[in-house]
Write a protein that holds these residues in place. Structure first.
Motif, PDB file in Angstrom:
ATOM      1  N   GLU A  41     -32.842  56.495 -59.350  1.00  0.00           N
ATOM      2  CA  GLU A  41     -33.270  55.491 -60.310  1.00  0.00           C
ATOM      3  C   GLU A  41     -34.499  54.750 -59.787  1.00  0.00           C
ATOM      4  OE1 GLU A  41     -31.990  55.177 -63.246  1.00  0.00           O
ATOM      5  OE2 GLU A  41     -30.410  56.656 -62.911  1.00  0.00           O
ATOM      6  N   PRO A  42     -35.313  54.183 -60.690  1.00  0.00           N
ATOM      7  CA  PRO A  42     -36.473  53.396 -60.236  1.00  0.00           C
ATOM      8  C   PRO A  42     -36.032  52.229 -59.354  1.00  0.00           C
ATOM      9  CG  PRO A  42     -36.602  53.855 -62.593  1.00  0.00           C
ATOM     10  CD  PRO A  42     -35.241  54.307 -62.144  1.00  0.00           C
ATOM     11  N   PRO A  43     -36.872  51.841 -58.383  1.00  0.00           N
ATOM     12  CA  PRO A  43     -36.502  50.727 -57.501  1.00  0.00           C
ATOM     13  C   PRO A  43     -36.188  49.437 -58.253  1.00  0.00           C
ATOM     14  CG  PRO A  43     -38.393  51.910 -56.631  1.00  0.00           C
ATOM     15  CD  PRO A  43     -38.135  52.468 -57.996  1.00  0.00           C
ATOM     16  N   SER A  44     -36.821  49.248 -59.415  1.00  0.00           N
ATOM     17  CA  SER A  44     -36.570  48.022 -60.176  1.00  0.00           C
ATOM     18  C   SER A  44     -35.127  47.914 -60.638  1.00  0.00           C
ATOM     19  CB  SER A  44     -37.510  47.968 -61.384  1.00  0.00           C
ATOM     20  OG  SER A  44     -37.310  49.095 -62.231  1.00  0.00           O
ATOM     21  N   GLU A  45     -34.434  49.059 -60.744  1.00  0.00           N
ATOM     22  CA  GLU A  45     -33.043  49.037 -61.163  1.00  0.00           C
ATOM     23  C   GLU A  45     -32.151  48.368 -60.125  1.00  0.00           C
ATOM     24  OE1 GLU A  45     -31.926  50.027 -64.082  1.00  0.00           O
ATOM     25  OE2 GLU A  45     -33.911  50.647 -64.759  1.00  0.00           O
ATOM     26  N   ARG A  46     -32.632  48.256 -58.882  1.00  0.00           N
ATOM     27  CA  ARG A  46     -31.832  47.634 -57.827  1.00  0.00           C
ATOM     28  C   ARG A  46     -32.183  46.157 -57.614  1.00  0.00           C
ATOM     29  NH1 ARG A  46     -32.229  52.997 -56.203  1.00  0.00           N
ATOM     30  NH2 ARG A  46     -34.320  52.794 -55.371  1.00  0.00           N
ATOM     31  N   ASN A  47     -32.986  45.602 -58.526  1.00  0.00           N
ATOM     32  CA  ASN A  47     -33.342  44.191 -58.395  1.00  0.00           C
ATOM     33  C   ASN A  47     -32.135  43.282 -58.532  1.00  0.00           C
ATOM     34  OD1 ASN A  47     -36.035  44.666 -57.910  1.00  0.00           O
ATOM     35  ND2 ASN A  47     -36.664  44.413 -60.040  1.00  0.00           N
ATOM     36  N   ASP A  48     -31.155  43.702 -59.329  1.00  0.00           N
ATOM     37  CA  ASP A  48     -29.945  42.890 -59.474  1.00  0.00           C
ATOM     38  C   ASP A  48     -29.199  42.780 -58.144  1.00  0.00           C
ATOM     39  OD1 ASP A  48     -30.493  42.510 -62.115  1.00  0.00           O
ATOM     40  OD2 ASP A  48     -29.182  44.118 -62.829  1.00  0.00           O
ATOM     41  N   ILE A  49     -29.239  43.859 -57.347  1.00  0.00           N
ATOM     42  CA  ILE A  49     -28.590  43.829 -56.039  1.00  0.00           C
ATOM     43  C   ILE A  49     -29.281  42.801 -55.150  1.00  0.00           C
ATOM     44  CG2 ILE A  49     -28.031  45.181 -53.976  1.00  0.00           C
ATOM     45  CD1 ILE A  49     -27.964  47.655 -55.737  1.00  0.00           C
ATOM     46  N   TYR A  50     -30.630  42.853 -55.124  1.00  0.00           N
ATOM     47  CA  TYR A  50     -31.385  41.911 -54.301  1.00  0.00           C
ATOM     48  C   TYR A  50     -31.172  40.474 -54.772  1.00  0.00           C
ATOM     49  CZ  TYR A  50     -33.813  46.263 -53.116  1.00  0.00           C
ATOM     50  OH  TYR A  50     -34.113  47.534 -52.732  1.00  0.00           O
ATOM     51  N   ALA A  51     -31.107  40.284 -56.101  1.00  0.00           N
ATOM     52  CA  ALA A  51     -30.925  38.930 -56.638  1.00  0.00           C
ATOM     53  C   ALA A  51     -29.569  38.361 -56.230  1.00  0.00           C
ATOM     54  CB  ALA A  51     -31.064  38.954 -58.154  1.00  0.00           C
TER      55      ALA A  51
END
Length: 296
Positions: free
Chosen positions: A142-152
């Motif tokens: 998946e695109p890296p942006s899809e993991r932004n929720d994890i970082y948030a």
């Protein structure tokens, strides 16, 4: 008299020196990117972030200087456990700054201790968030942006805890998610297997679509050929009818009909003599025999 003057000069020099020392210890400077805390008997009595020259009680007060700028703390790589019991090595960093110098000094006292505390709370946040995710949710295409929720989620957890120390968390980022060497091959094989399954599905779908297209083409070809054959048979029948009509018009008298019969007989005789055999047998009452024997 001279001794008295020397004593007076010495006293004046000492007094001047004391004034200079007192004056020097009564002032302190604050830079643009600094917090300054005035400490009296191990207790902070005032804080300021206004750049310039400030006063304090000489010999009694001291100052503690803390940076006001955003600081980067590169956290050493550490291992976490995913929800499917898989170990992963996480390499991350924290961007932070001091938001409350009084609380920061009272709870931590220095940036070195602050980094140690950030190390602990960030690791706990990583462990908590990663523990709710499976390995395939973390490592995928998946695109890296899809993991932004994890970082948030990680940044929010760290920020809530860091506020208790007068620290403001600007961002928490994961630089790299690695697998322990023992797990790498298993993950690679799983990913290869998934890609093969996807390829097989695409191939099967393509073959199905191709069979539909071929069947439609074959159907259209059969229809076209059938229509062409029917049209050819119709044209042939029309041609034969026209030919018979033309023959009827061409041989519409008795003489013409006899001549036509004679030419047909000659054609038959010519066809029978084709080859090595040159002998023919005709009956006595055959018209062809009569013509051959007595052509006049």
């Amino acid at each position: 008299m001279k001794t008295k003057k020397v004593i007076i000069r010495s006293l004046l020099a000492a007094l001047a020196l004391a004034v200079v020392v007192c004056g020097a210890s009564a002032f302190y400077t604050v830079e643009e990117n600094e917090y300054a805390c005035v400490v009296r008997f191990s207790k902070i009595i005032s804080t300021t972030d206004t750049a310039g020259l400030h006063m304090k009680m000489p010999f009694i007060d001291s100052t503690k200087i803390f940076p006001k700028a955003i600081m980067l703390y590169d956290i050493p790589p550490s291992e976490v456990l995913t929800s499917d019991k898989q170990n992963m090595t996480v390499d991350s960093y924290v961007l932070w700054r001091i938001s409350d110098p009084l609380l920061f000094y009272q709870s931590l006292g220095s940036t070195t201790v602050a980094e140690q505390r950030l190390d602990a709370i960030t690791y706990n946040a990583l462990k908590t968030v990663m523990g709710t995710l499976s390995q395939k949710d973390i490592i995928n295409e998946e695109p890296p942006s899809e993991r932004n929720d994890i970082y948030a989620g990680i940044s929010s957890n760290v920020s809530n805890l860091a506020k208790n120390y007068g620290i403001d968390i600007v961002d928490v980022k994961i630089k790299r998610l690695d697998l322990p060497e023992a797990n790498e091959q298993a993950v690679y094989q799983r990913m290869i297997s998934e890609r093969k399954q996807m390829a097989e599905k695409y191939t099967a779908d393509g073959e199905y679509e191709a069979s539909i297209i071929r069947n439609n083409v074959d159907k259209q070809v059969n229809i076209i050929v059938s229509n062409a054959r029917a049209k050819a048979a119709e044209l042939q029948a029309q041609g034969e009818a026209e030919y018979m009509k033309m023959l009827a018009n061409a041989y519409n008298t008795q003489d013409k009909q006899e001549f036509y019969a004679f030419t047909q007989a000659l054609d038959a005789l010519l066809a029978s003599l084709d080859g090595n055999e040159k002998t023919i047998i005709l009956s006595r009452d055959s018209e062809l025999a009569r013509l051959l024997i007595s052509p006049n």
